[in-house]
Design an enzyme around this catalytic site. Structure first.
Site: not given
Length: 344
Positions: A162, A238, A339
């Site tokens: 990520r 998310s 995130e």
């Protein structure tokens, strides 16, 4: 050619979370020349610069952004053999559909993800067993430090879980204008993920298009496909990364949860490290699906999706975020990381 820069443009409607104030200056860039000119303008005027794609991974402050927001609108897809050169402003899910229709394997499990192509290398978008870093050949960017365009190889992008150099060591330096992907003609679809294997259990080998559509169905069932009629989709996807921690943490987590070590869900993540599911940690800490805290809350379909329950402010979202982080830290000794990108 006249450059018409707009002022005080609301950013909330341009994001999937739907919160935040205005951009002091705003412009939609449709080619690389405009990116260069507007970047130079921001430098001369000493304006902070932010590049906006599909607005799907952002938390914009209630005060908005005091500088210049460039919305990336460079489109176009060109194919040379198995390499596709894609403008940063192309809608990601449209591109995924184009590839599966052409029988090109490599990103079929990334269907249904909101946003534009330019944002995918920044956070190394991944889902259902695939990551974009597996197919990216190079990323074309404008380097705001040197004032030149550069083509960064896959290796030079510094991809990890990520993350990439674009959102870590060189955050804010590069403006992505094009991404080149290498896909496989006639390749078999990726069916690593348990939900996908279950979906096709007992059925013939699915096509790439069938896998992409199955992913959309699964994501829609979790409220993770943008849909004006689904309040659960008013999110930034998310909200927390799955934490990667030393393996020794497992014992503390199991004791805190009151279960055996083997019952704690986890995966190997390199030597001496494991990855824990953030959604499980939230649930164990009391933040279950449908949890509400004023105008902010958690999706009734997906534990990791923090949602705008209606007329929420960024402050509402932040208050819930802080409560979640503090509670998980107190219970498990694990620091969750947000995130979505903060824009302020």
């Amino acid at each position: 050619m006249q450059i018409d820069i707009q002022k005080e443009i609301p950013l909330a409607p341009l994001t999937t979370l739907g919160v935040g104030g205005p951009a002091a200056r705003f412009y939609r860039c449709q080619n690389e020349w405009e990116v260069l000119i507007l970047s130079e303008f921001a430098r001369k005027e000493a304006l902070p610069l932010f590049v906006l794609g599909g607005g799907s991974n952002l938390l914009v402050s209630d005060e908005g952004f005091p500088g210049l927001v460039l919305q990336m609108a460079i489109t176009g897809v060109e194919r040379e053999g198995d390499v596709l050169r894609v403008g940063a402003g192309v809608v990601w899910d449209d591109f995924v559909q184009q590839t599966v229709d052409a029988g090109l394997q490599g990103i079929e499990c990334l269907a249904g993800i909101p946003g534009t192509v330019g944002g995918t290398p920044v956070q190394n978008v991944g889902a259902y067993g695939q990551e974009v870093s597996e197919t990216i050949v190079s990323v074309r960017c404008f380097d705001t430090v040197t004032g030149q365009y550069v083509d960064l190889s896959n290796e030079a992008c510094g991809f990890a879980y990520r993350t990439s150099r674009f959102n870590t060591t060189d955050r804010g330096r590069y403006i992505v204008t094009r991404v080149d992907f290498r896909l496989r003609a006639g390749g078999a679809p990726c069916l690593k993920y348990a939900d996908l294997r279950k979906h096709f259990e007992g059925k013939p080998q699915p096509s790439l298009a069938e896998v992409a559509e199955a992913v959309r169905v699964i994501r829609r069932g979790k409220g993770m496909v943008v849909d004006a009629g689904d309040p659960n989709s008013r999110s930034a996807g998310s909200f927390f990364r799955n934490p990667i921690v030393p393996k020794e943490i497992l014992l503390k987590v199991s004791e805190a949860a009151g279960i055996g070590v083997d019952a704690v869900p986890h995966w190997p993540a390199g030597e001496g490290m494991i990855k824990l599911p953030a959604a499980w940690l939230l649930e164990q800490a009391g933040f279950v699906r449908g949890y509400a805290m004023g105008r902010a809350g958690i999706s009734s379909r997906h534990t990791l999706a923090v949602i705008n329950r209606g007329e929420a402010t960024a402050a509402d979202i932040i208050a819930l975020r802080e409560q979640i982080i503090a509670t998980v830290r107190l219970k498990f000794g694990i620091e969750l990381e947000q995130e979505p990108v903060n824009v302020a």
